[in-house]
Design an enzyme around this catalytic site. Structure first.
Site, PDB file in Angstrom:
ATOM      1  N   GLN A 150       0.808  -1.216   0.000  1.00 14.16           N
ATOM      2  CA  GLN A 150       0.000   0.000   0.000  1.00 14.16           C
ATOM      3  C   GLN A 150       0.845   1.271   0.000  1.00 14.16           C
ATOM      4  O   GLN A 150       0.392   2.310  -0.473  1.00 14.16           O
ATOM      5  CB  GLN A 150      -0.945   0.020   1.217  1.00 14.16           C
ATOM      6  N   LYS A 169      -1.178  -2.635  -8.017  1.00 18.14           N
ATOM      7  CA  LYS A 169      -1.755  -1.638  -7.110  1.00 18.14           C
ATOM      8  C   LYS A 169      -1.212  -0.241  -7.400  1.00 18.14           C
ATOM      9  O   LYS A 169      -1.485   0.713  -6.671  1.00 18.14           O
ATOM     10  CB  LYS A 169      -1.466  -2.015  -5.651  1.00 18.14           C
TER      11      LYS A 169
HETATM   12  C1  LIG Z   1      -0.871  -4.506   2.868  1.00 22.99           C
HETATM   13  C2  LIG Z   1      -0.970  -5.553   1.812  1.00 22.99           C
HETATM   14  N1  LIG Z   1      -0.084  -6.550   1.801  1.00 22.99           N
HETATM   15  C3  LIG Z   1      -0.117  -7.515   0.866  1.00 22.99           C
HETATM   16  C4  LIG Z   1      -1.058  -7.521  -0.123  1.00 22.99           C
HETATM   17  C5  LIG Z   1      -1.042  -8.643  -1.123  1.00 22.99           C
HETATM   18  O1  LIG Z   1      -0.792  -8.186  -2.382  1.00 22.99           O
HETATM   19  P1  LIG Z   1      -0.838  -9.198  -3.611  1.00 22.99           P
HETATM   20  O2  LIG Z   1      -2.217  -9.797  -3.580  1.00 22.99           O
HETATM   21  O3  LIG Z   1      -0.601  -8.359  -4.807  1.00 22.99           O
HETATM   22  O4  LIG Z   1       0.201 -10.226  -3.374  1.00 22.99           O
HETATM   23  C6  LIG Z   1      -2.016  -6.506  -0.155  1.00 22.99           C
HETATM   24  C7  LIG Z   1      -3.087  -6.437  -1.159  1.00 22.99           C
HETATM   25  O5  LIG Z   1      -3.959  -7.232  -1.321  1.00 22.99           O
HETATM   26  C8  LIG Z   1      -1.964  -5.503   0.841  1.00 22.99           C
HETATM   27  O6  LIG Z   1      -2.868  -4.516   0.853  1.00 22.99           O
END
Ligand SMILES: Cc1ncc(COP(=O)(O)O)c(C=O)c1O
Lengths: 415, 158
Positions: free
Chosen positions: A203, A226
């Site tokens: 984030q 993101k």
């Molecule tokens: C704080 C945080 N960590 C980890 C993730 C995991 O990201 P990803 O699904 O792209 O691996 C997210 C989002 O879903 C997140 O908001």
């Protein structure tokens, strides 16, 4: 405000579409963001003009693809202030980056009795890999709690980061509360005790200026999807010495130097961690997202989101029966507002808002321990990005009012 | 009702009967000293159900429904209490079976025995919400099983 949302919105084709006959109001940016035309074009350009496997061919296309792929690595390094492109490993997403550290570093260097410090606001991605490792190795997990303002409890930071701590793995910015954590102070304390620091930047990197040398973190994980980029690309930043002493994560082609029947030696970092054909097309397109954000300026992105959060909270505060979670001050909070409204379950709210064209997230946000800590089963969450504007909150509030009419028992006023 | 919501499936999901049971749940006062207490939990959406069941002469003589959840899960439990109280255990099992069948096929004819549960048929068109509707029933089934086995409390997880 130096972010010109009118102009920016023109760059995002999806923002022109309607949902259930209403203009799309996309407020689920913490889950994934929309993509500007330049990113979509970059993806198409890769497949229509220089698609080839990298690091192997000696033909023109392979050279172009390799050049672009490696140039993106340099761009990522520059974006987060890393000393060198070799600090950057491409993965699939934040989750894979964290698993890489748990397996390739944790398995090799941690042993029974060692402690890992986390917090109660972690995303499951930065919790479950450590639970598995802890079970396998006999490690102890410690959790820094949050206070009523959704901030890490300072006394817990002092209490838990100590002689036995080998790693502090913590989110830079909460995907639910929006809390921006004091990660530099945490890193200083961890390093005093000889522990390493992994930041979950899923984030923070998309929404704040992030400089790994200023933050003094040892690992940083984040996802391209993101931050206006394509899905399927994640980043792990790590200090070079760490990458060199870590074991490989996955094995096969690309990550080796010499292979004999019984034994092999590993490629240099970072390629040692990129086994097999990587996601070349999406990495090349990610380059365009980094350019887009750099042109806007991350300071400006941050300033824009502070304004959006202030305005969203100002409007939401007037909704009867609302509880807003996380820091009260917009300065300690990213572009995320999690909330609950009395008598309206977040899933029902999400369904009604969807009918108004408004996309929010409803649920536990992959943070079940945090839900338990807040004593809720789920929350609604609106999260913002560069293309959002305060006028979009009209539709949000209208949808909430419609849900209230639908789900609230009519007030009986007696005689 | 807001006029701005014309789509048929949406009206099918939030039928007036469902909203009424959600706003004014039936038998929500927890039974004291119930024969069986059955708790249900769906970790994915956080829905929680607590059923307290009394039995007499092979029938469900009384039943209370409490917990936290969305309108669909609350309405499903509330309608269930109305339908089940006073019925022989064998009939209740049959109802549960019919209800589960309805939730897997949104087009099928709804058997008369299901009464007001018919209002939940539209939920079958929203796959992510089906578990909201079935949680109370799965928890009830566990409660009945618990009685057969002579136990008092049981916890069901979706
Ligand atoms: C704080 C945080 N960590 C980890 C993730 C995991 O990201 P990803 O699904 O792209 O691996 C997210 C989002 O879903 C997140 O908001």
């Amino acid at each position: 405000m130096t972010i010109d949302t009118k102009r920016i919105r023109e760059d995002f084709p999806i923002l022109k579409r309607e949902v259930h006959g209403k203009p799309l109001v996309y407020l689920d940016n913490a889950a994934t963001t929309q993509k500007p035309q330049v990113v979509i074009d970059a993806l198409v350009e890769y497949y229509s003009s220089y698609n080839a496997n990298i690091h192997r061919g000696i033909h023109a296309l392979a050279e172009e693809a390799t050049g672009k792929y490696e140039a993106t690595r340099q761009k990522v390094a520059d974006f987060i202030g890393a000393p060198d492109a070799s600090n950057i490993v491409f993965t699939r997403n934040t989750t894979e980056s964290i698993n890489l550290v748990a397996q390739a570093w944790g398995r090799k260097f941690l042993s029974a009795g060692d402690e890992i410090v986390l917090s109660t606001m972690e995303h499951h991605s930065n919790l479950v890999p450590w639970q598995i490792l802890a079970k396998e190795k006999g490690l102890t997990l410690r959790f820094i709690d949050i206070d009523d303002d959704g901030q890490l409890v300072a006394a817990d930071i002092e209490r838990y980061i100590g002689e036995k701590t080998k790693l502090v793995a913590i989110t830079h910015m909460s995907n639910v509360l929006g809390t921006i954590n004091p990660v530099r102070e945490i890193a200083d304390r961890a390093h005093q005790h000889g522990a390493l620091v992994l930041l979950d930047g899923a984030q923070s990197v998309p929404h704040l200026p992030v400089d790994v040398q200023e933050l003094d973190c040892d690992f940083l994980a984040f996802s391209a999807h993101k931050m206006l980029g394509p899905t399927g690309v994640g980043v792990l930043y790590a200090r070079k010495e760490l990458l060199e002493e870590m074991d490989p994560f996955m094995s096969g082609g690309e990550m080796i130097r010499r292979v004999e029947l019984e034994e092999s030696t590993w490629n240099d970092v970072p390629w040692k961690f990129e086994a097999g054909t990587p996601n070349i097309g999406d990495v090349c397109a990610f380059s365009a997202s980094l350019d887009y954000l750099s042109d806007l300026g991350m300071e400006n992105v941050r300033a824009h989101e502070i304004e959006l959060v202030q305005e969203a909270v100002r409007r939401l505060q007037n909704v009867p029966g609302i509880t807003i979670y996380g820091p009260e001050s917009a300065a300690s909070k990213g572009g995320v507002v999690a909330f609950n409204i009395e008598d309206i379950h977040p899933h029902d709210l999400g369904t009604v808002l969807d009918r108004h064209g408004v996309a929010i997230r409803a649920g536990h946000h992959c943070a079940q321990p945090l839900m338990k800590r807040l004593d809720v089963v789920a929350t609604g969450r609106a999260s913002f990005y560069v293309y959002n504007e305060p006028t979009e909150f009209d539709a949000l509030i209208e949808g909430i009012e419609a849900a209230a009419r639908l789900f609230r028992a009519p007030v009986h006023t007696g005689a | 009702m807001p006029q701005s919501i014309p789509e048929p499936e949406f009206d099918e999901l939030y039928r007036e009967l469902i909203l009424d049971h959600y706003r004014n749940p039936r038998h929500s006062e927890p039974l004291a000293d119930a024969d069986v207490v059955a708790e249900g939990y769906n970790p994915l959406c956080g829905d929680e159900v607590e059923l307290r069941i009394d039995f007499k002469n092979g029938s469900v003589s009384d039943l209370s429904f409490g917990g936290r959840g969305c309108s669909i899960s609350r309405a499903s439990g509330s309608i269930m209490t109305d339908l089940v109280i006073g019925k022989p255990v064998a009939d209740v099992r049959k109802l549960s079976e019919l209800f589960n069948k309805m939730m897997t096929d949104p087009e099928a004819e709804v058997p008369e025995e299901l009464g007001d549960l018919e209002a939940l048929q539209g939920v079958a068109k929203f796959p992510v919400r089906v578990k909201c509707a079935t949680l109370a029933w799965h928890t009830l089934e566990d409660g009945l099983k618990q009685r057969d086995e002579g136990g008092h409390a049981v916890r069901h997880e979706e």
